[in-house]
Design a protein around this motif. Structure first.
Motif, PDB file in Angstrom:
ATOM      1  N   SER A   1      -3.658  -6.188  -2.197  1.00  0.00           N
ATOM      2  CA  SER A   1      -4.392  -6.032  -3.453  1.00  0.00           C
ATOM      3  C   SER A   1      -3.442  -5.521  -4.520  1.00  0.00           C
ATOM      4  CB  SER A   1      -5.579  -5.083  -3.293  1.00  0.00           C
ATOM      5  OG  SER A   1      -5.134  -3.794  -2.954  1.00  0.00           O
ATOM      6  N   LEU A   2      -3.849  -5.677  -5.763  1.00  0.00           N
ATOM      7  CA  LEU A   2      -3.009  -5.248  -6.884  1.00  0.00           C
ATOM      8  C   LEU A   2      -3.779  -4.221  -7.699  1.00  0.00           C
ATOM      9  CD1 LEU A   2      -0.360  -5.645  -8.421  1.00  0.00           C
ATOM     10  CD2 LEU A   2      -1.475  -7.451  -9.717  1.00  0.00           C
ATOM     11  N   TRP A   3      -3.343  -2.992  -7.631  1.00  0.00           N
ATOM     12  CA  TRP A   3      -3.992  -1.902  -8.356  1.00  0.00           C
ATOM     13  C   TRP A   3      -3.436  -1.819  -9.766  1.00  0.00           C
ATOM     14  CZ3 TRP A   3      -5.975   2.914  -5.611  1.00  0.00           C
ATOM     15  CH2 TRP A   3      -6.474   2.590  -4.362  1.00  0.00           C
ATOM     16  N   THR A   4      -4.244  -1.395 -10.702  1.00  0.00           N
ATOM     17  CA  THR A   4      -3.802  -1.230 -12.086  1.00  0.00           C
ATOM     18  C   THR A   4      -2.590  -0.322 -12.172  1.00  0.00           C
ATOM     19  OG1 THR A   4      -6.077  -1.532 -12.831  1.00  0.00           O
ATOM     20  CG2 THR A   4      -4.546  -0.520 -14.389  1.00  0.00           C
ATOM     21  N   SER A   5      -2.590   0.758 -11.417  1.00  0.00           N
ATOM     22  CA  SER A   5      -1.511   1.739 -11.485  1.00  0.00           C
ATOM     23  C   SER A   5      -0.193   1.221 -10.921  1.00  0.00           C
ATOM     24  CB  SER A   5      -1.912   3.009 -10.743  1.00  0.00           C
ATOM     25  OG  SER A   5      -2.144   2.720  -9.378  1.00  0.00           O
TER      26      SER A   5
END
Length: 64
Positions: free
Chosen positions: A37-41
């Motif tokens: 997954s790709l987190w905003t942070s």
């Protein structure tokens, strides 16, 4: 790698946003990796090195 293993501590305590990219940085240092997954942070750290992005758009009833 499972981002849950990196972003969460025991008891489902989430790392503060400021520590999330640093926690992931070491795992991204290798020549090849897969992130679930790709987190905003962490986007600024991950996006420049992406060769292939696979997005799944399952209906909610399937993904829960």
């Amino acid at each position: 790698m499972s981002t849950d293993d990196v972003m969460w501590r025991p008891g489902w305590v989430q790392l503060p946003a400021a520590e999330q990219a640093e926690a992931l940085r070491g795992r991204l240092a290798g020549p090849a990796w897969v992130v679930d997954s790709l987190w905003t942070s962490t986007g600024e750290l991950v996006r420049p090195r992406i060769d292939l992005l696979v997005a799944l758009d399952h209906p909610r009833r399937t993904s829960l």
